[in-house]
Design a protein around this motif. Structure first.
Motif, PDB file in Angstrom:
ATOM      1  N   VAL A 217      33.451  40.942  35.696  1.00  0.00           N
ATOM      2  CA  VAL A 217      34.671  40.371  35.110  1.00  0.00           C
ATOM      3  C   VAL A 217      35.826  40.619  36.064  1.00  0.00           C
ATOM      4  CG1 VAL A 217      36.354  40.522  33.221  1.00  0.00           C
ATOM      5  CG2 VAL A 217      33.901  40.701  32.729  1.00  0.00           C
ATOM      6  N   VAL A 218      36.657  39.589  36.267  1.00  0.00           N
ATOM      7  CA  VAL A 218      37.918  39.747  36.989  1.00  0.00           C
ATOM      8  C   VAL A 218      39.032  39.305  36.055  1.00  0.00           C
ATOM      9  CG1 VAL A 218      39.327  39.115  38.974  1.00  0.00           C
ATOM     10  CG2 VAL A 218      36.837  39.319  39.227  1.00  0.00           C
ATOM     11  N   LEU A 219      39.941  40.215  35.769  1.00  0.00           N
ATOM     12  CA  LEU A 219      41.092  39.906  34.927  1.00  0.00           C
ATOM     13  C   LEU A 219      42.267  39.598  35.850  1.00  0.00           C
ATOM     14  CD1 LEU A 219      41.793  39.861  31.874  1.00  0.00           C
ATOM     15  CD2 LEU A 219      42.802  42.113  32.194  1.00  0.00           C
ATOM     16  N   ASP A 220      42.618  38.323  35.942  1.00  0.00           N
ATOM     17  CA  ASP A 220      43.650  37.878  36.885  1.00  0.00           C
ATOM     18  C   ASP A 220      44.982  37.738  36.160  1.00  0.00           C
ATOM     19  OD1 ASP A 220      45.359  36.371  38.588  1.00  0.00           O
ATOM     20  OD2 ASP A 220      43.609  35.706  39.719  1.00  0.00           O
ATOM     21  N   THR A 221      45.850  38.716  36.348  1.00  0.00           N
ATOM     22  CA  THR A 221      47.174  38.698  35.733  1.00  0.00           C
ATOM     23  C   THR A 221      48.244  38.264  36.721  1.00  0.00           C
ATOM     24  OG1 THR A 221      47.598  41.004  36.319  1.00  0.00           O
ATOM     25  CG2 THR A 221      46.491  40.600  34.227  1.00  0.00           C
ATOM     26  N   VAL A 222      47.843  37.775  37.893  1.00  0.00           N
ATOM     27  CA  VAL A 222      48.790  37.465  38.964  1.00  0.00           C
ATOM     28  C   VAL A 222      48.945  35.965  39.153  1.00  0.00           C
ATOM     29  CG1 VAL A 222      49.350  37.784  41.405  1.00  0.00           C
ATOM     30  CG2 VAL A 222      48.250  39.644  40.114  1.00  0.00           C
ATOM     31  N   GLY A 223      47.831  35.229  39.275  1.00  0.00           N
ATOM     32  CA  GLY A 223      47.888  33.799  39.499  1.00  0.00           C
ATOM     33  C   GLY A 223      48.247  33.455  40.932  1.00  0.00           C
ATOM     34  N   GLY A 224      48.630  32.219  41.165  1.00  0.00           N
ATOM     35  CA  GLY A 224      48.954  31.787  42.517  1.00  0.00           C
ATOM     36  C   GLY A 224      47.766  31.955  43.438  1.00  0.00           C
ATOM     37  N   PRO A 225      47.994  32.349  44.680  1.00  0.00           N
ATOM     38  CA  PRO A 225      46.893  32.529  45.632  1.00  0.00           C
ATOM     39  C   PRO A 225      45.879  33.589  45.194  1.00  0.00           C
ATOM     40  CG  PRO A 225      48.996  32.425  46.781  1.00  0.00           C
ATOM     41  CD  PRO A 225      49.319  32.511  45.318  1.00  0.00           C
ATOM     42  N   ALA A 226      46.319  34.551  44.362  1.00  0.00           N
ATOM     43  CA  ALA A 226      45.404  35.607  43.922  1.00  0.00           C
ATOM     44  C   ALA A 226      44.238  35.049  43.109  1.00  0.00           C
ATOM     45  CB  ALA A 226      46.153  36.655  43.094  1.00  0.00           C
ATOM     46  N   PHE A 227      44.456  33.907  42.431  1.00  0.00           N
ATOM     47  CA  PHE A 227      43.398  33.350  41.601  1.00  0.00           C
ATOM     48  C   PHE A 227      42.223  32.883  42.446  1.00  0.00           C
ATOM     49  CE2 PHE A 227      41.405  29.825  39.223  1.00  0.00           C
ATOM     50  CZ  PHE A 227      40.947  30.556  38.140  1.00  0.00           C
ATOM     51  N   GLY A 228      42.502  32.285  43.590  1.00  0.00           N
ATOM     52  CA  GLY A 228      41.414  31.882  44.485  1.00  0.00           C
ATOM     53  C   GLY A 228      40.592  33.072  44.928  1.00  0.00           C
ATOM     54  N   ARG A 229      41.253  34.200  45.179  1.00  0.00           N
ATOM     55  CA  ARG A 229      40.521  35.427  45.559  1.00  0.00           C
ATOM     56  C   ARG A 229      39.685  35.938  44.401  1.00  0.00           C
ATOM     57  NH1 ARG A 229      45.590  36.332  47.981  1.00  0.00           N
ATOM     58  NH2 ARG A 229      46.232  37.916  46.466  1.00  0.00           N
ATOM     59  N   SER A 230      40.193  35.795  43.180  1.00  0.00           N
ATOM     60  CA  SER A 230      39.433  36.242  42.003  1.00  0.00           C
ATOM     61  C   SER A 230      38.102  35.516  41.898  1.00  0.00           C
ATOM     62  CB  SER A 230      40.254  36.007  40.730  1.00  0.00           C
ATOM     63  OG  SER A 230      41.422  36.791  40.714  1.00  0.00           O
ATOM     64  N   LEU A 231      38.090  34.229  42.206  1.00  0.00           N
ATOM     65  CA  LEU A 231      36.854  33.447  42.144  1.00  0.00           C
ATOM     66  C   LEU A 231      35.845  33.935  43.172  1.00  0.00           C
ATOM     67  CD1 LEU A 231      38.262  29.826  41.713  1.00  0.00           C
ATOM     68  CD2 LEU A 231      37.471  31.406  39.930  1.00  0.00           C
ATOM     69  N   ARG A 232      36.319  34.425  44.297  1.00  0.00           N
ATOM     70  CA  ARG A 232      35.422  34.930  45.328  1.00  0.00           C
ATOM     71  C   ARG A 232      34.952  36.347  45.024  1.00  0.00           C
ATOM     72  NH1 ARG A 232      39.283  34.107  50.203  1.00  0.00           N
ATOM     73  NH2 ARG A 232      37.615  35.120  51.393  1.00  0.00           N
ATOM     74  N   GLU A 233      35.701  37.050  44.190  1.00  0.00           N
ATOM     75  CA  GLU A 233      35.363  38.436  43.859  1.00  0.00           C
ATOM     76  C   GLU A 233      34.384  38.562  42.695  1.00  0.00           C
ATOM     77  OE1 GLU A 233      39.792  39.922  45.336  1.00  0.00           O
ATOM     78  OE2 GLU A 233      39.284  39.902  43.199  1.00  0.00           O
ATOM     79  N   VAL A 234      34.245  37.506  41.903  1.00  0.00           N
ATOM     80  CA  VAL A 234      33.349  37.568  40.759  1.00  0.00           C
ATOM     81  C   VAL A 234      31.912  37.329  41.216  1.00  0.00           C
ATOM     82  CG1 VAL A 234      33.404  35.123  40.077  1.00  0.00           C
ATOM     83  CG2 VAL A 234      33.184  36.914  38.323  1.00  0.00           C
ATOM     84  N   GLY A 235      30.964  37.930  40.493  1.00  0.00           N
ATOM     85  CA  GLY A 235      29.562  37.813  40.855  1.00  0.00           C
ATOM     86  C   GLY A 235      28.800  36.832  39.978  1.00  0.00           C
ATOM     87  N   HIS A 236      27.489  36.862  40.092  1.00  0.00           N
ATOM     88  CA  HIS A 236      26.604  35.970  39.339  1.00  0.00           C
ATOM     89  C   HIS A 236      26.876  36.066  37.838  1.00  0.00           C
ATOM     90  CE1 HIS A 236      23.060  34.023  37.742  1.00  0.00           C
ATOM     91  NE2 HIS A 236      22.772  35.130  37.076  1.00  0.00           N
ATOM     92  N   ALA A 237      27.071  34.891  37.208  1.00  0.00           N
ATOM     93  CA  ALA A 237      27.299  34.784  35.766  1.00  0.00           C
ATOM     94  C   ALA A 237      28.512  35.593  35.307  1.00  0.00           C
ATOM     95  CB  ALA A 237      26.059  35.194  34.981  1.00  0.00           C
ATOM     96  N   ALA A 244      47.944  34.702  33.421  1.00  0.00           N
ATOM     97  CA  ALA A 244      49.342  34.679  33.844  1.00  0.00           C
ATOM     98  C   ALA A 244      49.448  34.042  35.217  1.00  0.00           C
ATOM     99  CB  ALA A 244      49.917  36.097  33.880  1.00  0.00           C
ATOM    100  N   ASN A 245      50.677  33.704  35.570  1.00  0.00           N
ATOM    101  CA  ASN A 245      50.976  33.281  36.935  1.00  0.00           C
ATOM    102  C   ASN A 245      52.345  33.838  37.300  1.00  0.00           C
ATOM    103  OD1 ASN A 245      51.377  32.087  39.414  1.00  0.00           O
ATOM    104  ND2 ASN A 245      50.733  30.048  38.787  1.00  0.00           N
ATOM    105  N   VAL A 246      52.415  35.166  37.418  1.00  0.00           N
ATOM    106  CA  VAL A 246      53.689  35.794  37.778  1.00  0.00           C
ATOM    107  C   VAL A 246      54.080  35.438  39.203  1.00  0.00           C
ATOM    108  CG1 VAL A 246      53.403  37.686  36.145  1.00  0.00           C
ATOM    109  CG2 VAL A 246      52.575  37.968  38.487  1.00  0.00           C
ATOM    110  N   ALA A 247      53.121  34.989  40.003  1.00  0.00           N
ATOM    111  CA  ALA A 247      53.440  34.535  41.360  1.00  0.00           C
ATOM    112  C   ALA A 247      54.276  33.265  41.341  1.00  0.00           C
ATOM    113  CB  ALA A 247      52.155  34.300  42.145  1.00  0.00           C
TER     114      ALA A 247
END
Length: 335
Positions: A217-237, A244-247
Motif C-alpha cells: 500500500v502507498v498512501l499518497d498525501t502529496v499528489g503532483g509529481p509524487a503520485f507518479g513515484r507512488s505508482l512505481r513504488e507499489v508492488g504486485h496487486a 490529496a494534492n498539496v503540491a
C-alpha cells in the motif's frame, strides 16, 4: 458572536475577526458552542478561492471543531445540551471559525471521557481521512508493507499509527531528517528523509527497503509529481490511495507503472463521500474511543486564539509545523 470571516479571496490577511448574529439550529441541526477548531489545508484553499467546493464570500471557514451542545433543532433526539461533542463540516457559509455554529446532527459525535476538546478538534479531517483510507479503502492487514508519504503531517501521523496497529510494516516518508525522525515516534518501522532521496532516488529507496517487491500500500498525501513515484513504488496487486494534492500540480501517469503489476488506484475525498451517503459517525466514534483508551496519540503542535487565525494560516502555509494547528475559541470548561 465573534467569528473570523473571509470577505474576499486572498492570502491569510483576508481572515478578519467580525461580530455576526448568533445562529439558530434548524430541523435536524445542533447548535454547538465551539471550544476549539482545527486548521486544515482545505481552509487555506477555501480562503484563497481554490477549494473545489468553495462558495462565494462572505464565508466563515472551518470544517472541524469540538465544543459543547447549546441547543438542538426539531427532530434531534440523540443529542442534548451540555454534551461534549466533536463535529465535522459546519457548512461553507457558516463554518467553525466562530464561537457558535450549527451543524447537522448526522455529523456530530459525543466524546468519551479522556479526550480533551483541543485534541478532539483535530480528529474529523486528518484522522477520519487516514482511518477510512487505511481501514476501508486499502484494507491494510497484518504483514502488509505500507508507505506513508508526508508522514509528519496530520494525516500522515494518524496513518502511521493506524497502519502500525493493524500489524503492518510502515515506511514513513517525510521531507526532512527532523520530520522523518519525528514520524518514527508514532510507530513507523523505517523512516526516509525524502530531501536526501529526491525524485527517482525515493523510488529506489522504497524498492530497496522492500527487497525489490514494492509496497503493498502507498498512501499518497502529496499528489503532483509524487503520485507518479507512488505508482512505481507499489508492488504486485498493491493499492495506491490518492487523497490529496498539496503540491497543487498536475500528476503525470504512465499506465505502464501500474497495470502490469495488477495494482489498483483508489481515490478518496471526504466531503464527496458524505455527499454520497457516507455516515462518518461510527468511524469517528471508534477513533475517539481509541484515543481515550491511549491507543492513538493526537499531536497538537500550536494553539492559536481565534482572532489570530491569520497567524495560524501563515504557519500552515510555511509547512514547518509538526502536528496539528488548532484555534482556541473558548475555555475548555465552557458550558
Amino acid at each position: 458572536m465573534r467569528a473570523v470571516r473571509i470577505d474576499r479571496f486572498g492570502g491569510p490577511e483576508v481572515l478578519v475577526p467580525v461580530e455576526v448574529p448568533d445562529p439558530e439550529p434548524g430541523p435536524g441541526e445542533v447548535l454547538v458552542r465551539i471550544v476549539a477548531a482545527g486548521v486544515n489545508r482545505a481552509d487555506a484553499l477555501l480562503r484563497s478561492g481554490r477549494y473545489h467546493r468553495a462558495g462565494q464570500p462572505p464565508l466563515i471557514p472551518g470544517a472541524e471543531a469540538a465544543g459543547v451542545v447549546v441547543a438542538v433543532g426539531e427532530g434531534v433526539a440523540e443529542l442534548a445540551p451540555g454534551q461534549r461533542v466533536v463535529a465535522l463540516d459546519g457548512g461553507r457559509s457558516s463554518g467553525f471559525y466562530a464561537e457558535l455554529a450549527t451543524v447537522s446532527a448526522d455529523n456530530v459525535v459525543v466524546l468519551p471521557d479522556g479526550v480533551d476538546l483541543t485534541r478532539a478538534a483535530a480528529l474529523p479531517i486528518a484522522w477520519l481521512s487516514a482511518w477510512y483510507c487505511v481501514r476501508h479503502l486499502a484494507r491494510v492487514s497484518k504483514g502488509d508493507t505500507v508507505v506513508v508519504k508526508a508522514a509528519a503531517s496530520g494525516v500522515g501521523t494518524a496513518a502511521v499509527q493506524i497502519a502500525a496497529e493493524a500489524g503492518a510494516r510502515v515506511l514513513a516518508l517525510a521531507g526532512s531528517a527532523e520530520k522523518a525522525a519525528w514520524a518514527g515516534e508514532f510507530g513507523a518501522d523505517v523512516t526516509v528523509d525524502t530531501s536526501a532521496h529526491p525524485d527517482d532516488a525515493e523510488v529506489e529507496e522504497v524498492l530497496r527497503l522492500t527487497e525489490g517487491r514494492g509496497a503493498d500500500v502507498v498512501l499518497d498525501t502529496v499528489g503532483g509529481p509524487a503520485f507518479g513515484r507512488s505508482l512505481r513504488e507499489v508492488g504486485h496487486a498493491g493499492r495506491v490511495v490518492a487523497l490529496a494534492n498539496v503540491a497543487l500540480e498536475p500528476s503525470t501517469v504512465d499506465t505502464r507503472d501500474f497495470y502490469p503489476k495488477n495494482a489498483s488506484i483508489l481515490g478518496f475525498q471526504l466531503t464527496d463521500l458524505q455527499v454520497h451517503g457516507y455516515d462518518p459517525r461510527p468511524d469517528l466514534r471508534e477513533i475517539a474511543e481509541r484515543v481515550a483508551a491511549g491507543a492513538f496519540r493526537v499531536p497538537v503542535e500550536t494553539v492559536v486564539p481565534l482572532q489570530e487565525a491569520r497567524t495560524a494560516h501563515e504557519r500552515l502555509e510555511r509547512r514547518d509545523n509538526r502536528g496539528k494547528i488548532v484555534l482556541s475559541v473558548a475555555p475548555e470548561s465552557v458550558k
